[in-house]
Motif scaffolding. Structure first.
Motif, PDB file in Angstrom:
ATOM      1  N   GLY A   1       0.935  -1.220   0.044  1.00  0.00           N
ATOM      2  CA  GLY A   1      -0.009   0.064  -0.075  1.00  0.00           C
ATOM      3  C   GLY A   1       0.708   1.079  -0.086  1.00  0.00           C
ATOM      4  N   VAL A   2       0.168   2.137  -0.019  1.00  0.00           N
ATOM      5  CA  VAL A   2       0.579   3.639  -0.182  1.00  0.00           C
ATOM      6  C   VAL A   2       0.036   4.668   0.822  1.00  0.00           C
ATOM      7  CG1 VAL A   2       1.373   5.715  -1.617  1.00  0.00           C
ATOM      8  CG2 VAL A   2       1.477   3.493  -2.525  1.00  0.00           C
ATOM      9  N   ASP A   3       0.728   5.340   1.597  1.00  0.00           N
ATOM     10  CA  ASP A   3       0.020   6.359   2.475  1.00  0.00           C
ATOM     11  C   ASP A   3      -0.458   7.791   1.728  1.00  0.00           C
ATOM     12  OD1 ASP A   3       0.380   4.832   4.824  1.00  0.00           O
ATOM     13  OD2 ASP A   3       2.410   5.713   5.304  1.00  0.00           O
ATOM     14  N   VAL A   4      -1.529   8.087   1.995  1.00  0.00           N
ATOM     15  CA  VAL A   4      -1.991   9.233   1.275  1.00  0.00           C
ATOM     16  C   VAL A   4      -2.803  10.297   2.215  1.00  0.00           C
ATOM     17  CG1 VAL A   4      -2.754   7.868  -0.841  1.00  0.00           C
ATOM     18  CG2 VAL A   4      -4.515   8.101   0.926  1.00  0.00           C
ATOM     19  N   ASP A   5      -2.533  11.472   1.924  1.00  0.00           N
ATOM     20  CA  ASP A   5      -2.864  12.573   2.656  1.00  0.00           C
ATOM     21  C   ASP A   5      -4.255  13.191   2.480  1.00  0.00           C
ATOM     22  OD1 ASP A   5      -0.606  12.420   4.399  1.00  0.00           O
ATOM     23  OD2 ASP A   5       0.531  13.850   3.066  1.00  0.00           O
ATOM     24  N   VAL A   6      -5.035  13.192   3.149  1.00  0.00           N
ATOM     25  CA  VAL A   6      -6.614  13.630   2.634  1.00  0.00           C
ATOM     26  C   VAL A   6      -6.795  14.723   3.825  1.00  0.00           C
ATOM     27  CG1 VAL A   6      -9.012  13.221   2.217  1.00  0.00           C
ATOM     28  CG2 VAL A   6      -7.396  11.525   1.642  1.00  0.00           C
ATOM     29  N   GLY A   7      -6.803  16.077   3.475  1.00  0.00           N
ATOM     30  CA  GLY A   7      -6.928  16.985   4.760  1.00  0.00           C
ATOM     31  C   GLY A   7      -5.992  16.872   5.838  1.00  0.00           C
TER      32      GLY A   7
ATOM     33  N   PHE B   1      -3.892   7.829   5.663  1.00  0.00           N
ATOM     34  CA  PHE B   1      -4.285   6.418   5.451  1.00  0.00           C
ATOM     35  C   PHE B   1      -3.618   5.482   4.592  1.00  0.00           C
ATOM     36  CE2 PHE B   1      -7.707   7.319   2.570  1.00  0.00           C
ATOM     37  CZ  PHE B   1      -8.145   8.302   2.991  1.00  0.00           C
ATOM     38  N   LYS B   2      -3.855   4.552   4.424  1.00  0.00           N
ATOM     39  CA  LYS B   2      -3.238   3.563   3.438  1.00  0.00           C
ATOM     40  C   LYS B   2      -4.161   3.034   2.572  1.00  0.00           C
ATOM     41  CE  LYS B   2       0.235   1.233   4.861  1.00  0.00           C
ATOM     42  NZ  LYS B   2       1.198   0.121   5.350  1.00  0.00           N
TER      43      LYS B   2
ATOM     44  N   ARG C   1     -13.781   7.258   0.657  1.00  0.00           N
ATOM     45  CA  ARG C   1     -14.901   6.190   0.516  1.00  0.00           C
ATOM     46  C   ARG C   1     -14.105   4.641   0.108  1.00  0.00           C
ATOM     47  NH1 ARG C   1     -18.567   8.365  -4.404  1.00  0.00           N
ATOM     48  NH2 ARG C   1     -18.962  10.276  -3.534  1.00  0.00           N
ATOM     49  N   ILE C   2     -13.005   4.688  -0.377  1.00  0.00           N
ATOM     50  CA  ILE C   2     -12.335   3.211  -0.750  1.00  0.00           C
ATOM     51  C   ILE C   2     -11.694   2.933   0.618  1.00  0.00           C
ATOM     52  CG2 ILE C   2     -10.109   2.594  -1.903  1.00  0.00           C
ATOM     53  CD1 ILE C   2     -10.942   4.235  -4.396  1.00  0.00           C
ATOM     54  N   ASP C   3     -11.227   3.827   1.528  1.00  0.00           N
ATOM     55  CA  ASP C   3     -10.465   3.481   2.663  1.00  0.00           C
ATOM     56  C   ASP C   3     -11.599   2.777   3.450  1.00  0.00           C
ATOM     57  OD1 ASP C   3      -8.580   3.605   4.927  1.00  0.00           O
ATOM     58  OD2 ASP C   3      -9.894   4.939   5.819  1.00  0.00           O
ATOM     59  N   GLN C   4     -13.002   3.188   3.484  1.00  0.00           N
ATOM     60  CA  GLN C   4     -13.987   2.721   4.092  1.00  0.00           C
ATOM     61  C   GLN C   4     -14.276   1.408   3.977  1.00  0.00           C
ATOM     62  OE1 GLN C   4     -16.970   5.547   3.813  1.00  0.00           O
ATOM     63  NE2 GLN C   4     -16.073   7.230   5.022  1.00  0.00           N
ATOM     64  N   VAL C   5     -14.205   1.043   2.507  1.00  0.00           N
ATOM     65  CA  VAL C   5     -14.658  -0.384   2.024  1.00  0.00           C
ATOM     66  C   VAL C   5     -13.454  -1.358   1.970  1.00  0.00           C
ATOM     67  CG1 VAL C   5     -16.499   0.675   0.917  1.00  0.00           C
ATOM     68  CG2 VAL C   5     -14.502   0.291  -0.403  1.00  0.00           C
ATOM     69  N   LEU C   6     -12.210  -1.028   2.242  1.00  0.00           N
ATOM     70  CA  LEU C   6     -10.974  -1.820   2.060  1.00  0.00           C
ATOM     71  C   LEU C   6     -10.954  -2.684   3.062  1.00  0.00           C
ATOM     72  CD1 LEU C   6      -8.118  -2.229   0.417  1.00  0.00           C
ATOM     73  CD2 LEU C   6      -7.492  -0.542   2.670  1.00  0.00           C
TER      74      LEU C   6
ATOM     75  N   ASP D   1      -7.962  -6.896   6.212  1.00  0.00           N
ATOM     76  CA  ASP D   1      -6.777  -7.674   6.050  1.00  0.00           C
ATOM     77  C   ASP D   1      -6.452  -7.739   4.801  1.00  0.00           C
ATOM     78  OD1 ASP D   1      -8.960  -9.014   4.913  1.00  0.00           O
ATOM     79  OD2 ASP D   1      -8.527 -10.992   5.648  1.00  0.00           O
ATOM     80  N   TYR D   2      -6.554  -6.821   3.967  1.00  0.00           N
ATOM     81  CA  TYR D   2      -6.155  -6.585   2.414  1.00  0.00           C
ATOM     82  C   TYR D   2      -4.502  -6.837   2.223  1.00  0.00           C
ATOM     83  CZ  TYR D   2      -4.773  -5.048  -2.231  1.00  0.00           C
ATOM     84  OH  TYR D   2      -4.393  -4.779  -3.462  1.00  0.00           O
ATOM     85  N   PHE D   3      -3.925  -5.943   3.219  1.00  0.00           N
ATOM     86  CA  PHE D   3      -2.247  -5.991   3.257  1.00  0.00           C
ATOM     87  C   PHE D   3      -1.718  -7.048   3.689  1.00  0.00           C
ATOM     88  CE2 PHE D   3      -3.829  -1.424   3.150  1.00  0.00           C
ATOM     89  CZ  PHE D   3      -3.475  -1.085   2.001  1.00  0.00           C
ATOM     90  N   SER D   4      -2.362  -8.058   3.894  1.00  0.00           N
ATOM     91  CA  SER D   4      -1.712  -9.328   4.484  1.00  0.00           C
ATOM     92  C   SER D   4      -1.073 -10.112   3.264  1.00  0.00           C
ATOM     93  CB  SER D   4      -2.890 -10.450   5.305  1.00  0.00           C
ATOM     94  OG  SER D   4      -3.860 -10.498   4.484  1.00  0.00           O
ATOM     95  N   GLY D   5      -1.703  -9.750   1.949  1.00  0.00           N
ATOM     96  CA  GLY D   5      -1.175 -10.556   1.000  1.00  0.00           C
ATOM     97  C   GLY D   5      -2.242 -11.782   0.479  1.00  0.00           C
TER      98      GLY D   5
END
Length: 226
Positions: free
Chosen positions: A88-94, A98-99, A122-127, A130-134
């Motif tokens: 993942g990648v960390d993004v700044d929103v205001g 979050f990743k 919105r994407i962060d809310q539905v992610l 355990d997605y980043f577990s691979g």
């Protein structure tokens, strides 16, 4: 006598020039340019509104952009053939950080600023947590995409119908969630932004080069489904 002949020739040349200028003016008035190729073929070029895009271009852009934003491949082989987990990648929103999946972070250049931040939230809310577990993969399958409807010059609306599947440990078909969206895109004079040399970066760059950008994505209302 010689003076008379020379004067006659000069008037003739002037008349010919005026006729040529008149022909050129008529061509310019028609907004047409004639291209003469090396093999002797002549093609007529005509000016078009830069805000105009063909339905095929709009549909292709929308489909490719949605795939980048909503399909998250999880673990994928890198250019050495090694399986690499999406960290993942960390993004700044205001004032929030979050990743998000790497595909999403790269594809933000396909979204207009202002709506970009809202969509990332919105994407962060539905992610999946355990997605980043691979071990998790999210796939978008589009069943139908309508022809674009021009709602104002240079702005188009499409309806996209499909499903998203969350797959754990490769066990298909996975958990299904309906994906019925109304997508609004518009033409943009912003140049595509190179964001790296990876295959994904080149893919995003190619999609952005269509000269379009997403300005809104929302769930279909009951009225829009009728």
């Amino acid at each position: 006598m010689l003076v008379t002949v020379l004067a006659f020739l000069q008037f003739g040349a002037l008349g010919s020039s005026l006729l040529q200028w008149g022909a050129i003016s008529r061509l310019l008035a028609q907004d047409r340019v004639y291209l003469h190729t090396e093999v002797g073929e002549i093609h007529t070029l005509q000016k078009i509104d830069p805000r105009h895009k063909t339905p095929e271009v709009i549909q292709a852009f929308t489909l490719k952009a949605l795939m980048l934003l909503y399909s998250w491949p999880g673990s994928q082989p890198n250019h050495f053939g090694q399986i690499k987990t999406d960290t993942g990648v960390d993004v700044d929103v205001g004032d929030e950080v979050f990743k998000v999946p790497t595909h999403v972070a790269q594809a933000i250049f396909l979204i207009i600023p202002g709506f970009r931040e809202a969509l990332l939230k919105r994407i962060d809310q539905v992610l999946p947590s355990d997605y980043f577990s691979g071990s998790v993969e999210v796939l978008l399958v589009v069943d139908e995409i309508t022809l674009p409807k021009e709602i104002e010059p240079g702005r188009y609306e499409l309806i996209v119908v499909g499903n998203r599947y969350t797959v754990h440990n490769g066990l298909l078909p996975g958990q299904r969630e309906a994906f019925n969206k109304v997508v609004t895109v518009e033409t943009s004079h912003l140049s595509a932004i190179p964001i790296g040399e990876t295959q994904l970066a080149r893919q995003v760059f190619g999609v952005r080069s269509a000269g379009l950008v997403i300005v809104d994505i929302h769930d279909m209302s009951f009225e829009e489904q009728q």
